[in-house]
Design a protein around this motif. Structure first.
Motif, PDB file in Angstrom:
ATOM      1  N   PHE A  22     -12.185   0.593  -3.583  1.00  0.00           N
ATOM      2  CA  PHE A  22     -11.598   0.249  -2.253  1.00  0.00           C
ATOM      3  C   PHE A  22     -10.497  -0.200  -2.473  1.00  0.00           C
ATOM      4  O   PHE A  22      -9.891  -0.725  -3.384  1.00  0.00           O
ATOM      5  N   VAL A  23      -9.055   0.132  -1.435  1.00  0.00           N
ATOM      6  CA  VAL A  23      -7.857  -0.251  -1.525  1.00  0.00           C
ATOM      7  C   VAL A  23      -7.724  -0.852  -0.140  1.00  0.00           C
ATOM      8  O   VAL A  23      -8.035  -0.382   1.016  1.00  0.00           O
ATOM      9  N   PHE A  24      -7.241  -2.146  -0.321  1.00  0.00           N
ATOM     10  CA  PHE A  24      -6.977  -2.934   0.901  1.00  0.00           C
ATOM     11  C   PHE A  24      -5.537  -2.536   1.290  1.00  0.00           C
ATOM     12  O   PHE A  24      -4.374  -2.571   0.559  1.00  0.00           O
ATOM     13  N   ILE A  25      -5.392  -2.078   2.596  1.00  0.00           N
ATOM     14  CA  ILE A  25      -4.079  -1.614   3.222  1.00  0.00           C
ATOM     15  C   ILE A  25      -3.512  -2.879   3.992  1.00  0.00           C
ATOM     16  O   ILE A  25      -4.064  -2.783   5.257  1.00  0.00           O
ATOM     17  N   GLU A  26      -2.451  -3.511   3.658  1.00  0.00           N
ATOM     18  CA  GLU A  26      -2.084  -4.449   4.240  1.00  0.00           C
ATOM     19  C   GLU A  26      -0.847  -4.056   5.526  1.00  0.00           C
ATOM     20  O   GLU A  26       0.029  -3.334   4.802  1.00  0.00           O
ATOM     21  N   GLN A  27      -0.871  -4.528   6.713  1.00  0.00           N
ATOM     22  CA  GLN A  27      -0.070  -4.140   7.711  1.00  0.00           C
ATOM     23  C   GLN A  27       0.585  -5.332   8.232  1.00  0.00           C
ATOM     24  O   GLN A  27      -0.364  -6.196   8.440  1.00  0.00           O
ATOM     25  N   THR A  28       1.763  -5.283   8.843  1.00  0.00           N
ATOM     26  CA  THR A  28       2.452  -6.514   9.422  1.00  0.00           C
ATOM     27  C   THR A  28       3.064  -5.609  10.649  1.00  0.00           C
ATOM     28  O   THR A  28       3.934  -4.839  10.602  1.00  0.00           O
ATOM     29  N   ASP A  29       2.595  -6.081  12.095  1.00  0.00           N
ATOM     30  CA  ASP A  29       3.146  -5.460  12.987  1.00  0.00           C
ATOM     31  C   ASP A  29       3.119  -3.982  13.064  1.00  0.00           C
ATOM     32  O   ASP A  29       4.141  -3.681  13.332  1.00  0.00           O
ATOM     33  N   GLY A  30       1.936  -3.439  12.330  1.00  0.00           N
ATOM     34  CA  GLY A  30       2.090  -1.694  12.608  1.00  0.00           C
ATOM     35  C   GLY A  30       2.786  -1.526  11.364  1.00  0.00           C
ATOM     36  O   GLY A  30       2.872  -0.019  11.435  1.00  0.00           O
ATOM     37  N   VAL A  35       3.583  -1.803  -1.155  1.00  0.00           N
ATOM     38  CA  VAL A  35       2.557  -1.899  -2.246  1.00  0.00           C
ATOM     39  C   VAL A  35       1.271  -1.215  -1.952  1.00  0.00           C
ATOM     40  O   VAL A  35       0.524  -0.851  -2.969  1.00  0.00           O
ATOM     41  N   SER A  36       0.812  -1.665  -0.866  1.00  0.00           N
ATOM     42  CA  SER A  36      -0.727  -0.826  -0.479  1.00  0.00           C
ATOM     43  C   SER A  36      -0.561   0.453  -0.731  1.00  0.00           C
ATOM     44  O   SER A  36      -1.679   0.987  -1.169  1.00  0.00           O
ATOM     45  N   LEU A  37       0.516   1.195  -0.417  1.00  0.00           N
ATOM     46  CA  LEU A  37       0.552   2.674  -0.597  1.00  0.00           C
ATOM     47  C   LEU A  37       0.544   3.179  -2.068  1.00  0.00           C
ATOM     48  O   LEU A  37       0.082   4.048  -2.699  1.00  0.00           O
ATOM     49  N   GLU A  38       1.265   2.046  -2.689  1.00  0.00           N
ATOM     50  CA  GLU A  38       1.560   2.373  -4.208  1.00  0.00           C
ATOM     51  C   GLU A  38      -0.054   2.226  -4.967  1.00  0.00           C
ATOM     52  O   GLU A  38      -0.369   2.904  -5.728  1.00  0.00           O
ATOM     53  N   LYS A 168     -17.823 -10.278 -14.702  1.00  0.00           N
ATOM     54  CA  LYS A 168     -18.784 -11.234 -13.691  1.00  0.00           C
ATOM     55  C   LYS A 168     -18.966 -10.344 -12.376  1.00  0.00           C
ATOM     56  O   LYS A 168     -17.979  -9.777 -11.929  1.00  0.00           O
ATOM     57  N   GLY A 169     -20.101 -10.682 -11.876  1.00  0.00           N
ATOM     58  CA  GLY A 169     -20.191  -9.663 -10.316  1.00  0.00           C
ATOM     59  C   GLY A 169     -20.271  -8.397 -10.515  1.00  0.00           C
ATOM     60  O   GLY A 169     -20.213  -7.600 -11.453  1.00  0.00           O
ATOM     61  N   ASP A 170     -20.566  -7.798  -9.265  1.00  0.00           N
ATOM     62  CA  ASP A 170     -21.004  -6.299  -9.286  1.00  0.00           C
ATOM     63  C   ASP A 170     -19.763  -5.658  -8.883  1.00  0.00           C
ATOM     64  O   ASP A 170     -19.879  -4.227  -8.967  1.00  0.00           O
ATOM     65  N   ILE A 171     -18.545  -6.153  -8.592  1.00  0.00           N
ATOM     66  CA  ILE A 171     -17.410  -5.297  -8.285  1.00  0.00           C
ATOM     67  C   ILE A 171     -16.262  -5.963  -9.284  1.00  0.00           C
ATOM     68  O   ILE A 171     -16.205  -7.069  -9.714  1.00  0.00           O
ATOM     69  N   GLU A 172     -15.522  -4.926  -9.620  1.00  0.00           N
ATOM     70  CA  GLU A 172     -14.203  -5.292 -10.452  1.00  0.00           C
ATOM     71  C   GLU A 172     -13.043  -5.368  -9.547  1.00  0.00           C
ATOM     72  O   GLU A 172     -12.719  -4.675  -8.721  1.00  0.00           O
ATOM     73  N   MET A 173     -12.369  -6.383  -9.821  1.00  0.00           N
ATOM     74  CA  MET A 173     -11.094  -6.623  -8.782  1.00  0.00           C
ATOM     75  C   MET A 173      -9.820  -7.061  -9.332  1.00  0.00           C
ATOM     76  O   MET A 173      -9.753  -7.436 -10.507  1.00  0.00           O
ATOM     77  N   ALA A 174      -8.753  -6.392  -8.713  1.00  0.00           N
ATOM     78  CA  ALA A 174      -7.572  -6.743  -9.404  1.00  0.00           C
ATOM     79  C   ALA A 174      -6.501  -6.886  -8.234  1.00  0.00           C
ATOM     80  O   ALA A 174      -6.630  -5.956  -7.343  1.00  0.00           O
ATOM     81  N   THR A 175      -5.524  -7.749  -8.383  1.00  0.00           N
ATOM     82  CA  THR A 175      -4.375  -7.744  -7.710  1.00  0.00           C
ATOM     83  C   THR A 175      -3.474  -6.970  -7.963  1.00  0.00           C
ATOM     84  O   THR A 175      -3.107  -7.099  -9.637  1.00  0.00           O
ATOM     85  N   VAL A 176      -2.387  -5.996  -7.646  1.00  0.00           N
ATOM     86  CA  VAL A 176      -1.405  -5.456  -8.477  1.00  0.00           C
ATOM     87  C   VAL A 176       0.059  -5.679  -7.993  1.00  0.00           C
ATOM     88  O   VAL A 176       0.174  -5.692  -6.687  1.00  0.00           O
ATOM     89  N   ARG A 177       1.002  -5.941  -9.016  1.00  0.00           N
ATOM     90  CA  ARG A 177       2.334  -6.185  -8.742  1.00  0.00           C
ATOM     91  C   ARG A 177       2.949  -5.082  -7.753  1.00  0.00           C
ATOM     92  O   ARG A 177       2.914  -4.103  -8.021  1.00  0.00           O
ATOM     93  N   PRO A 178       3.875  -5.661  -6.926  1.00  0.00           N
ATOM     94  CA  PRO A 178       4.532  -4.656  -6.118  1.00  0.00           C
ATOM     95  C   PRO A 178       5.625  -3.844  -7.128  1.00  0.00           C
ATOM     96  O   PRO A 178       6.156  -4.550  -8.042  1.00  0.00           O
ATOM     97  N   GLY A 179       5.819  -2.693  -6.643  1.00  0.00           N
ATOM     98  CA  GLY A 179       6.905  -1.919  -7.414  1.00  0.00           C
ATOM     99  C   GLY A 179       6.246  -1.345  -8.691  1.00  0.00           C
ATOM    100  O   GLY A 179       7.313  -0.893  -9.279  1.00  0.00           O
ATOM    101  N   ILE A 180       5.193  -1.373  -9.123  1.00  0.00           N
ATOM    102  CA  ILE A 180       4.707  -0.783 -10.471  1.00  0.00           C
ATOM    103  C   ILE A 180       4.261   0.435 -10.366  1.00  0.00           C
ATOM    104  O   ILE A 180       4.754   1.503 -11.226  1.00  0.00           O
ATOM    105  N   PHE A 181       3.541   0.995  -9.354  1.00  0.00           N
ATOM    106  CA  PHE A 181       3.094   2.275  -9.266  1.00  0.00           C
ATOM    107  C   PHE A 181       3.788   3.095  -8.135  1.00  0.00           C
ATOM    108  O   PHE A 181       4.391   2.465  -7.582  1.00  0.00           O
TER     109      PHE A 181
END
Ligand code: FAD
Length: 342
Positions: A22-30, A35-38, A168-181
């Motif tokens: 799963f990838v969260f696509i963050e949008q603001t005012d459209g 970073v979401s696309l990265e 821990k848990g059933d899902i592996e989660m990470a937040t990714v720094r902007p500008g890395i990928f």
């Protein structure tokens, strides 16, 4: 004519195949956050290696028009939820709708861009789901024998990088720094499935109301190719560093004390509490090279440092070291650059 093949499926609930990211696509005012696309591009790369699928999750008020761009940028499936209660990001409302989707589809991995909103959403979801969370990672890999996600998390101001995994848990989660990928080039021939999801929200689910938003478009240091970084050695006199930045067609960054003194906005800070540069060139002026600063220039291709102290830490990190007084050197350098550009 666009060749994108988009299928629309109402009510499809089953996972596509195997490992689902799963990838969260963050949008603001459209507008989708870069970073979401990265992160989406990196998720695609991992899914292709593992033979899995990428599901992008997007919320807002009128966001259906963004789903095509997301599919072209690497998602196999785009889930989008629309509601007036999702117009502005609020952690409670977004986390509620997101949690329901995670419990329903049971993805293996969730990746979120480490923006302010993304970090808040990830923390809230990790608590709700009882899972681990790797915060602000600067790299992601898959462990070959277990298939688990490995995240590189900088610590102690970037002087160490620990490779972590979620246990821990059933899902592996990470937040990714902007500008890395890097974002993937949108492919017009990708087949993506677009699916609207129910946003089961009541007004009382939204605990905050956005009264006013002041949008300040700032230069993103993390994505700038050439940066001049000024430190305390500049004695608060920033006209020369600014002129040099202009001459090389770059931006001005600073070490943190300059922002703490209120001389420049905080978004100009380079280092563990500011931006990590990915520039081709950084000219670092009067900066000692403390660990908290140095983590911000780790990924710069060529670092040129000017400092009066030949024992300064920055000289151990720089590719080119110029020992001398920046107030004497800079006028020559800018005059030379300006005359050669005529
Ligand atoms: C939790 C925490 C987080 C932090 N996060 C950050 C961060 O993100 N970014 C950051 O930058 N700092 C951060 N810091 C602060 C950091 O530890 C250093 O204090 C800071 O980076 C020092 O800034 P500086 O190199 O500009 O100043 P100094 O360390 O004072 O160095 C000034 C340098 O200029 C040189 N100099 C002086 N005069 C001249 C001249 N005329 N010509 C050429 N050279 C000259 C000196 O030789 C010296 O090397 C953090 C600190 C903490 C505790």
């Amino acid at each position: 004519m666009s060749q994108i093949l988009l299928q629309k499926e109402e009510g499809k609930e089953e996972n596509m195949n195997g490992h689902e990211i799963f990838v969260f696509i963050e949008q603001t005012d459209g507008t989708i956050e870069d970073v979401s696309l990265e992160v989406l591009g990196k998720a695609r790369e991992i899914a292709d290696k593992l033979g899995g699928s990428v599901t992008a999750v997007l919320f807002g008020e009128n966001v259906e028009s963004l789903t095509g761009e997301v599919a072209k940028s690497g998602a196999d499936l785009v889930l989008y939820g629309e509601s007036s209660l999702l117009k502005d990001y609020t952690t409670e409302a977004y986390a509620k709708v997101f949690e329901a989707q995670i419990r329903k589809r049971k993805p293996d991995v969730l990746l979120i861009g480490a923006t302010h909103n993304g970090a808040s959403l990830a923390a809230s979801l990790a608590i709700k789901l009882g899972s681990g969370l790797m915060a602000h990672v600067i790299d992601l890999e898959i462990e070959s024998d277990t298939g688990k996600l490995l995240g590189s998390v900088p610590g102690f101001g970037g002087s160490i990088v620990s490779v972590c995994k979620c246990s821990k848990g059933d899902i592996e989660m990470a937040t990714v720094r902007p500008g890395i990928f890097k974002q993937r080039e949108p492919s017009t021939s990708r087949i993506g499935v677009i699916q609207r999801i129910e946003a089961d929200l009541k007004p009382e689910d939204k605990k905050c109301k956005v009264l006013e938003r002041s949008v300040k478009r700032t230069e993103e240091l993390a994505r700038t190719e050439r940066v001049v970084v000024a430190g305390l050695g500049c004695r608060g006199e920033l006209s020369l560093p600014k002129e040099l930045a202009e001459d090389i067609g770059g931006s001005l960054g600073v070490s943190r004390p300059l922002a703490d003194k209120g001389l420049v906005p905080k978004d100009k800070v380079v280092g563990s509490t500011g931006s990590s540069l990915n520039a081709k060139l950084a000219i670092v002026l009067g900066v000692s090279g403390a660990a908290h600063f140095s983590s911000g220039i780790r990924d710069v291709k060529t670092v040129i440092a000017i400092n009066t102290d030949s024992n300064s830490q920055i000289f151990k990190l720089a590719d080119y070291c110029v020992k001398g007084d920046l107030f004497e050197i800079l006028p020559y350098l800018t005059a030379e650059l300006e005359s050669s550009s005529k």
